[in-house]
Scaffold this motif. Structure first.
Motif, PDB file in Angstrom:
ATOM      1  N   VAL A  41      61.496  91.925 -16.883  1.00 18.04           N
ATOM      2  CA  VAL A  41      62.710  91.677 -18.030  1.00 18.04           C
ATOM      3  C   VAL A  41      62.636  92.058 -19.493  1.00 18.04           C
ATOM      4  CG1 VAL A  41      62.464  89.751 -19.588  1.00 18.04           C
ATOM      5  CG2 VAL A  41      62.491  88.661 -17.474  1.00 18.04           C
ATOM      6  N   GLU A  45      66.864  91.840 -23.952  1.00 13.69           N
ATOM      7  CA  GLU A  45      67.274  89.946 -22.533  1.00 13.69           C
ATOM      8  C   GLU A  45      66.933  88.439 -23.419  1.00 13.69           C
ATOM      9  OE1 GLU A  45      67.614  92.431 -19.327  1.00 13.69           O
ATOM     10  OE2 GLU A  45      66.410  91.507 -19.342  1.00 13.69           O
ATOM     11  N   LYS A  46      65.730  88.525 -23.417  1.00 16.41           N
ATOM     12  CA  LYS A  46      65.476  86.973 -24.625  1.00 16.41           C
ATOM     13  C   LYS A  46      65.084  86.842 -25.851  1.00 16.41           C
ATOM     14  CE  LYS A  46      63.844  85.997 -20.784  1.00 16.41           C
ATOM     15  NZ  LYS A  46      64.271  83.884 -20.106  1.00 16.41           N
ATOM     16  N   ARG A 127      61.799  84.925 -15.979  1.00 17.29           N
ATOM     17  CA  ARG A 127      63.384  84.226 -15.885  1.00 17.29           C
ATOM     18  C   ARG A 127      63.093  83.310 -15.842  1.00 17.29           C
ATOM     19  NH1 ARG A 127      66.950  88.709 -16.279  1.00 17.29           N
ATOM     20  NH2 ARG A 127      65.978  90.584 -15.953  1.00 17.29           N
TER      21      ARG A 127
END
Lengths: 127, 175
Positions: A41, A45-46, A127
């Motif tokens: 990750v 992206e978060k 995720r």
């Protein structure tokens, strides 16, 4: 409950972040992981960083084990020494800001002199 | 003929009228409400907040951006240990943003329990006016400004000043 929290500090695109070190089991170089097809990750992206493109100057991968499936979280510019902070000094986000963060891993603030650390919940980074 | 019921005297009639409508008996100078206004500028326009809606005016300090917030929120600042949000008034009023300068200030505005910094380009003055000088805003103002305006008038050195409502701004940004 413990009265302090040990944070791993890092900086991405000029913003200072802090993350509880408890679920971080290792810090690794990114190069050996990039061929992996899953379990990676990237921080951006978060967390929807305000400026793009996001550039990682010195990326490192944190191996995070949360009780669910372990994963690697790629961050930038980690500081070597963790920071121990008193829990009583942690502050919530102001009301106008907090309303936009319910679905994000950001959960609180820790002011250090002129700087403000944004605290990230590693359990919400998978995720 | 003798009237047994005593008629009220003139002074009693006056007193009764005053009691029923005390405002009419007040000195007009006392009755006129005064209002403090914090005058500030944004891209060469003059704006104001009502003084009672302003807790303090702060010098510029670095803003920490918070990922996930809309562009109308610049980020957060540390005000003597208390963390406050900073509103991007330029974006909210659909004006071109300008770089930070030595005159940049944060106006700490409040509405009920809500409190937030509002970044402005320059705080010009704090003035006191009679409340009835503020008129409805002119119709030619851009809609984005009219939405947050309480009123306006030539209030400061011959400039038309748009009085913005802190309450409308904070409520708009509260989901």
């Amino acid at each position: 409950m413990k009265s302090d929290l040990t944070l791993l500090l890092f900086n991405i695109m000029g913003i200072d972040f802090g993350m509880d070190v408890a679920p971080v089991k290792a810090m690794e170089h990114v190069e050996g992981l990039l061929s992996a097809k899953s379990g990676i990750v990237w921080f951006h992206e978060k967390i929807d960083l305000p400026r793009t493109p996001v550039v990682y100057d010195f990326p490192r991968a944190l191996r995070i084990e949360t009780g669910k499936k372990p994963f690697h979280l790629i961050i930038d510019n980690p500081r070597d020494m963790p920071l121990v902070i008193p829990i009583g000094k942690i502050k919530p986000f102001p009301v106008l800001v907090e309303q936009f963060l319910h679905a994000t891993p950001l959960w609180a603030i820790y002011p250090i002199k002129e700087r403000i650390l944004l605290l990230v919940d590693p359990l919400k980074m998978g995720r | 003929m003798c009237n047994t019921e005593k008629e009220p005297s003139k002074t009693q009639l006056i007193l009764e009228a005053v009691r029923n409508n005390p405002g009419d008996a007040m000195d007009p100078e006392i009755r006129e409400e005064t209002l403090d206004l914090v005058i500030f500028t944004m891209t060469q326009r003059y704006f104001a907040f009502k003084g009672r809606d302003v807790r303090e005016i702060l010098p510029f300090s670095p803003i920490t951006e918070v990922p996930g917030c809309p562009r109308t929120i610049r980020g957060i600042i540390n005000v003597r240990g208390t963390i406050e949000s900073v509103i991007n008034l330029h974006t909210l009023l659909e004006m071109d943003d300008v770089p930070v300068s030595p005159t940049t200030r944060f106006i700490l505005g409040r509405s009920g329990e809500l409190l937030s910094g509002i970044q402005v380009e320059h705080v010009a003055d704090v003035i006191s006016i009679k409340a009835d000088r503020i008129k409805p805003v002119i119709s030619t103002l851009p809609p984005a400004i009219r939405d947050y305006a309480h009123g306006g008038e030539e209030l400061y050195k011959g400039h038309y000043v748009i009085v913005l409502s802190v309450d409308k701004i904070l409520k708009k940004l509260s989901i």
